[in-house]
Design an enzyme around this catalytic site. Structure first.
Site, PDB file in Angstrom:
ATOM      1  N   GLU A  31       0.868  -1.161   0.000  1.00  0.00           N
ATOM      2  CA  GLU A  31       0.000   0.000   0.000  1.00  0.00           C
ATOM      3  C   GLU A  31       0.915   1.224   0.000  1.00  0.00           C
ATOM      4  O   GLU A  31       1.820   1.315   0.843  1.00  0.00           O
ATOM      5  CB  GLU A  31      -0.897  -0.001   1.253  1.00  0.00           C
ATOM      6  CG  GLU A  31      -1.872   1.152   1.206  1.00  0.00           C
ATOM      7  CD  GLU A  31      -2.777   1.242   2.433  1.00  0.00           C
ATOM      8  OE1 GLU A  31      -2.719   0.345   3.291  1.00  0.00           O
ATOM      9  OE2 GLU A  31      -3.530   2.233   2.493  1.00  0.00           O
TER      10      GLU A  31
ATOM     11  N   ARG B 291       5.922 -12.822   9.546  1.00  0.00           N
ATOM     12  CA  ARG B 291       6.546 -11.517   9.324  1.00  0.00           C
ATOM     13  C   ARG B 291       7.996 -11.544   9.761  1.00  0.00           C
ATOM     14  O   ARG B 291       8.356 -12.258  10.686  1.00  0.00           O
ATOM     15  CB  ARG B 291       5.875 -10.444  10.179  1.00  0.00           C
ATOM     16  CG  ARG B 291       4.508 -10.058   9.828  1.00  0.00           C
ATOM     17  CD  ARG B 291       4.036  -8.983  10.809  1.00  0.00           C
ATOM     18  NE  ARG B 291       4.359  -7.649  10.347  1.00  0.00           N
ATOM     19  CZ  ARG B 291       3.617  -7.008   9.453  1.00  0.00           C
ATOM     20  NH1 ARG B 291       2.550  -7.566   8.932  1.00  0.00           N
ATOM     21  NH2 ARG B 291       3.953  -5.798   9.054  1.00  0.00           N
TER      22      ARG B 291
ATOM     23  N   LYS C  84       4.873   0.758   8.942  1.00  0.00           N
ATOM     24  CA  LYS C  84       4.933   2.048   8.263  1.00  0.00           C
ATOM     25  C   LYS C  84       4.284   3.144   9.100  1.00  0.00           C
ATOM     26  O   LYS C  84       4.742   4.277   9.112  1.00  0.00           O
ATOM     27  CB  LYS C  84       4.228   1.940   6.898  1.00  0.00           C
ATOM     28  CG  LYS C  84       5.089   1.223   5.865  1.00  0.00           C
ATOM     29  CD  LYS C  84       4.367   1.119   4.541  1.00  0.00           C
ATOM     30  CE  LYS C  84       3.252   0.107   4.625  1.00  0.00           C
ATOM     31  NZ  LYS C  84       2.594  -0.152   3.341  1.00  0.00           N
TER      32      LYS C  84
HETATM   33  P1  ATP Z   1       3.062  -2.061   7.716  1.00  0.00           P
HETATM   34  O1  ATP Z   1       2.455  -2.755   8.892  1.00  0.00           O
HETATM   35  O2  ATP Z   1       4.492  -1.726   7.869  1.00  0.00           O
HETATM   36  O3  ATP Z   1       2.249  -0.911   7.226  1.00  0.00           O
HETATM   37  P2  ATP Z   1       1.809  -3.616   5.785  1.00  0.00           P
HETATM   38  O4  ATP Z   1       1.676  -5.080   5.881  1.00  0.00           O
HETATM   39  O5  ATP Z   1       0.609  -2.800   6.064  1.00  0.00           O
HETATM   40  O6  ATP Z   1       3.028  -3.173   6.606  1.00  0.00           O
HETATM   41  P3  ATP Z   1       1.815  -3.452   2.984  1.00  0.00           P
HETATM   42  O7  ATP Z   1       2.232  -2.314   2.152  1.00  0.00           O
HETATM   43  O8  ATP Z   1       0.382  -3.797   3.054  1.00  0.00           O
HETATM   44  O9  ATP Z   1       2.359  -3.145   4.422  1.00  0.00           O
HETATM   45  O10 ATP Z   1       2.688  -4.731   2.686  1.00  0.00           O
HETATM   46  C1  ATP Z   1       3.022  -5.209   1.421  1.00  0.00           C
HETATM   47  C2  ATP Z   1       3.419  -6.647   1.537  1.00  0.00           C
HETATM   48  O11 ATP Z   1       4.546  -6.772   2.387  1.00  0.00           O
HETATM   49  C3  ATP Z   1       2.305  -7.468   2.141  1.00  0.00           C
HETATM   50  O12 ATP Z   1       2.163  -8.664   1.409  1.00  0.00           O
HETATM   51  C4  ATP Z   1       2.779  -7.755   3.530  1.00  0.00           C
HETATM   52  O13 ATP Z   1       2.305  -8.997   3.976  1.00  0.00           O
HETATM   53  C5  ATP Z   1       4.298  -7.744   3.374  1.00  0.00           C
HETATM   54  N1  ATP Z   1       4.936  -7.357   4.614  1.00  0.00           N
HETATM   55  C6  ATP Z   1       4.709  -6.245   5.339  1.00  0.00           C
HETATM   56  N2  ATP Z   1       5.450  -6.240   6.458  1.00  0.00           N
HETATM   57  C7  ATP Z   1       6.180  -7.379   6.444  1.00  0.00           C
HETATM   58  C8  ATP Z   1       7.128  -7.969   7.341  1.00  0.00           C
HETATM   59  N3  ATP Z   1       7.488  -7.367   8.479  1.00  0.00           N
HETATM   60  N4  ATP Z   1       7.667  -9.163   7.006  1.00  0.00           N
HETATM   61  C9  ATP Z   1       7.324  -9.766   5.856  1.00  0.00           C
HETATM   62  N5  ATP Z   1       6.436  -9.269   4.975  1.00  0.00           N
HETATM   63  C10 ATP Z   1       5.855  -8.088   5.257  1.00  0.00           C
HETATM   64 MG    MG Z   2      -1.157  -3.045   5.056  1.00  0.00          MG
END
Ligand code: ATP
Ligand code: MG
Length: 749
Positions: A29, A255, A265
């Site tokens: 996102e 994760r 983020k």
């Molecule tokens: P954040 O919590 O930092 O905002 P998010 O999961 O909301 O992370 P996205 O932009 O939705 O961020 O993530 C894009 C992809 O990266 C998704 O498939 C998510 O599962 C993966 N991802 C995010 N954080 C991690 C992590 N700490 N380890 C592995 N994969 C991750």
């Molecule tokens: Mg997300």
């Protein structure tokens, strides 16, 4: 690449014909800069696509107008490319699918599988029930198809205000999975979307947008993190309700978390907004932009992500593991040069006043086996590290002090004859004798205390050097993370001096500054031609847990300059290579190397379990139990132990249950899968598991049991301690006490 459960699934899907090729996607996102956790997802998705000759799509999951921004799209693209991956023409945006999603939503309404609800989101939440109590249907649940279609069209046309209505899937208000209780599909938001501008005022929710976007793009394996496991049922339901075929499938992995930092983020954005850091690319940030700015190489990040592996067990990794991979990469590519962070002038009183030399200094240590030298200017006026001198040296101080000798790297031996101080008692200069040439011919009898680095006072160049420490004091952070910021996470040396050879180097060169660590020139300084260096990683990790005294020393050092006379890295190259080969963290890796038989045990178990988890389990769970007896005395072999670890890695057993199975194996050996079934069958109440430990303990110390029963009640503390230790503190002390007294007292009567 190591086989993990996702690759195993793909192999099987290709073999069974579920799909004929592999299409994955990385779906960020655009609401912040990507961080080290995203690197795991990027390397996994792009890595798998490359391995299977498939494609990986870069899809922006931009369904929330409130938080998204084109600047984040750019940052994400830059980060993926920098990591070494390319998506080619496969750049997609969920916001491009809004029309198709709208049509599909109408299709669900037609099928009686979706309805417009006039309740507010808060009312809907209140009616959802709980895990143990079913939800209540909304009064609008049974609207006719026509009315729903008309209302949904009016929602889209902007006839209602924000929050006035939502579209919901019509599934089951009593479903045991809360996600299935008529989940929300659309909400009304009269907001400007960074890409679609004002074209839409209804926006799809994640679950509705995600799986359908996967389907539109022909994704075969939709890989996401574990928190989406409960959403999988809904993911499947939408695709089946729409009758899409062939369809994508969702798989979840753990994760990646890094200790002493936050990988979210939202939290990182807060640090940026509040000015706690200098921006998204502050070198202390765990963002890919920050790591890049710090000088970490993409290769090191990829190796780190591989080493961490792909499992179903959440874990937090020590930042030292990342540093380890940085060192592993830079050791062979970063030439050695000398830089003095906090200079103290040294005058060589017997060195000819006008004399200037250019010494030949090798760029590489002998074990790197690379050629190349540079010229290092030398004269009677030098600068050394202030912390390399002590007027009153403590015992064991191996550097310069009054009357003492040290060797100057690549140059000669000097002796400190006189210490010059200013009016405040501050040392301003050392007057030393120059004892001979670097070849040592005239100095064979001399015994210098140690070797220190230095630069020529006049020919060296002014530089600024920045050292970094962890951003947060605590390893695992809660919601109040801002309060845990490390006030000393950056240390700037603005009067540093560096040897002039660096002037000619390519601006993005990484160096090892002798005795100080790995450095590179900060990006802004590459542009404006100043010399500002960031520390990429220190030279050593802190595996050798320091004693209290040594710790104090380290703290003092951290506050001044990094450790000049810490012990050299102790592992021989072959062992270091072995650790790197398996991607093992230093702590558990060294435990394997330093315990007789442990390395062979690990290697035999390796066919059954992923390396890092296996090493951790051997180091933390097995070795403490076999310290006195050795691994050979165990009632089971490495294969069974590997199988046990695999149960945990594949999430067939929680780590807790895994430990319990291990306790059972320790009693009598046996097949872990069977023992797991038994453990489960026993419902695994805490008391049950504890009795297993207690059984083992009473058997292990029959004498002490007899003594206790004969009246030595003080032994209870011993037994409690043993259980606490064997369960690694997991057993609640009160329960341990009551069960133990019950058992010990039982048989006396
Ligand atoms: P954040 O919590 O930092 O905002 P998010 O999961 O909301 O992370 P996205 O932009 O939705 O961020 O993530 C894009 C992809 O990266 C998704 O498939 C998510 O599962 C993966 N991802 C995010 N954080 C991690 C992590 N700490 N380890 C592995 N994969 C991750
Ligand atoms: Mg997300």
């Amino acid at each position: 690449m190591a086989r993990d459960f996702i690759r195993t699934i793909i192999d099987e899907d290709l073999r069974s014909g579920r799909c004929s090729g592999v299409v994955t996607r990385f779906p960020p996102e655009p609401n912040g800069f990507p961080h080290i956790g995203h690197a795991k997802s990027i390397t996994l998705n792009f890595g798998i696509a490359a391995e299977y000759g498939g494609t990986c799509h870069l899809r922006f999951d931009d369904t929330n107008p409130a938080t998204e921004d084109i600047a984040y799209v750019r940052a994400i693209k830059a980060a993926v490319r920098w990591l070494g991956f390319e998506w080619g023409r496969h750049e997609y945006y969920a916001s491009d699918y809004f029309e198709q999603l709208y049509e599909w939503a109408c299709l669900l309404i037609h099928k009686g599988l979706a309805y417009v609800d006039d309740l507010s989101e808060a009312q809907i939440r209140a009616l959802r029930g709980t895990v143990t109590r079913p939800g209540q249907p909304s009064t609008y649940r049974n609207r006719s198809v026509e009315e729903n279609l008309a209302l949904f069209a009016a929602m889209r046309a902007g006839e209602f205000s924000d929050g006035a209505r939502v579209l919901r899937a019509r599934i089951d208000m009593a479903h045991p999975n809360m996600k299935m209780r008529d989940p929300l599909m659309y909400r009304i938001r009269h907001a400007h979307h960074y890409r679609r501008k004002d074209a839409w005022c209804i926006y799809p929710f994640y679950d509705w947008a995600h799986g359908q976007s996967d389907a539109i793009e022909g994704v075969t394996h939709s890989i996401c993190t574990l928190e989406f496991s409960p959403n999988r049922v809904l993911y499947d339901w939408y695709l089946e309700a729409l009758g899409i075929s062939p369809r994508p499938y969702q798989y979840e992995f753990a994760r990646l978390n890094l200790g002493h930092t936050v990988t979210s983020k939202r939290k990182l954005l807060l640090l940026v907004r509040q000015g706690r850091v200098a921006g998204w690319d502050d070198p202390r940030m765990p963002t890919l932009a920050g790591l890049r700015r710090r000088g970490v190489t993409p290769a090191a990040i990829r190796a780190f992500c591989d080493a961490v592996g792909t499992t179903k067990v959440d874990s937090t990794h020590d930042p030292h593991l990342l540093d380890h991979h940085v060192r592993d990469d830079l050791n062979r590519t970063a030439p050695r040069v000398m830089c003095v962070l906090d200079p103290l002038p040294v005058t060589l009183t017997n060195y000819p006043a006008k004399k200037r030399e250019l010494l030949d200094a090798p760029y590489w240590p002998r074990d790197i086996n690379r050629a190349g030298t540079r010229k290092v200017p030398f004269s009677g006026s030098l600068l050394i590290e202030r912390s390399d001198f002590s007027a009153r040296p403590r015992k064991g101080f191996r550097r310069l002090s009054p009357g003492a000798l040290v060797r100057l790297r690549y140059a000669c031996i000097i002796r400190c004859d006189e210490v010059v101080k200013d009016a405040h008692g501050e040392v301003t200069e050392l007057r030393c004798s120059w004892l001979a040439d670097s070849d040592g011919s005239a100095t064979a009898r001399l015994r210098p205390r140690g070797t220190i680095h230095w630069v020529d006072a006049k020919a060296s160049l002014p530089a600024t050097v920045r050292l970094f420490e962890r951003l947060f004091l605590k390893e695992v952070l809660g919601s109040n993370f801002v309060a845990e910021l490390n006030p000393h996470s950056i240390k700037v040396f603005s009067d540093a001096r560096i040897e002039p050879s660096v002037q000619r180097d390519a601006p993005d060169m990484r160096y090892q500054f002798t005795r100080l660590g790995y450095f590179w020139r900060d990006a802004t300084s590459q542009e404006d031609h100043t010399l500002v260096f960031n520390q990429v990683a220190p030279l050593r990790d802190s595996w050798n847990r320091p004693t209290a005294a040594a710790k104090e020393e380290t703290n003092v050092r951290k506050a001044s300059t990094p450790g000049p006379d810490a012990p050299p890295p102790t592992l021989p190259p072959e062992e270091r290579a072995w650790l790197a080969h398996h991607g093992l963290p230093d702590s558990s890796g060294r435990a394997l190397l330093q315990t007789p038989g442990a390395r062979a045990y690990f290697e035999r178990a390796l066919a059954h379990a992923p390396p890092v988890l296996l090493a951790n389990w051997i180091a933390n769970r097995l070795l403490p139990l076999t310290r006195d007896t050795g691994l050979d005395a165990l009632p089971f072999g490495p294969k069974a132990f590997g199988q046990l670890v695999a149960l945990v890695a594949d999430q067939k057993a929680t780590p807790h249950l895994g430990r319990d199975v291990l306790a059972r194996m320790l009693l009598s050996g046996g097949d872990p899968a069977q023992l797991l079934a038994t453990a489960r069958a026993h419902t695994m109440e805490k008391t049950d598991a504890l009795h297993v430990y207690i059984d083992a303990l009473l058997e292990q110390f029959p004498d002490k049991v007899r003594a206790y029963r004969a009246g030595k009640k003080g032994l209870l503390g011993f037994f409690i301690g043993q259980i606490r230790q064997n369960t690694r503190g997991a057993a609640p002390p009160r329960l341990v006490r009551s069960l133990l007294t019950e058992r010990l007292d039982q048989s006396t009567s």
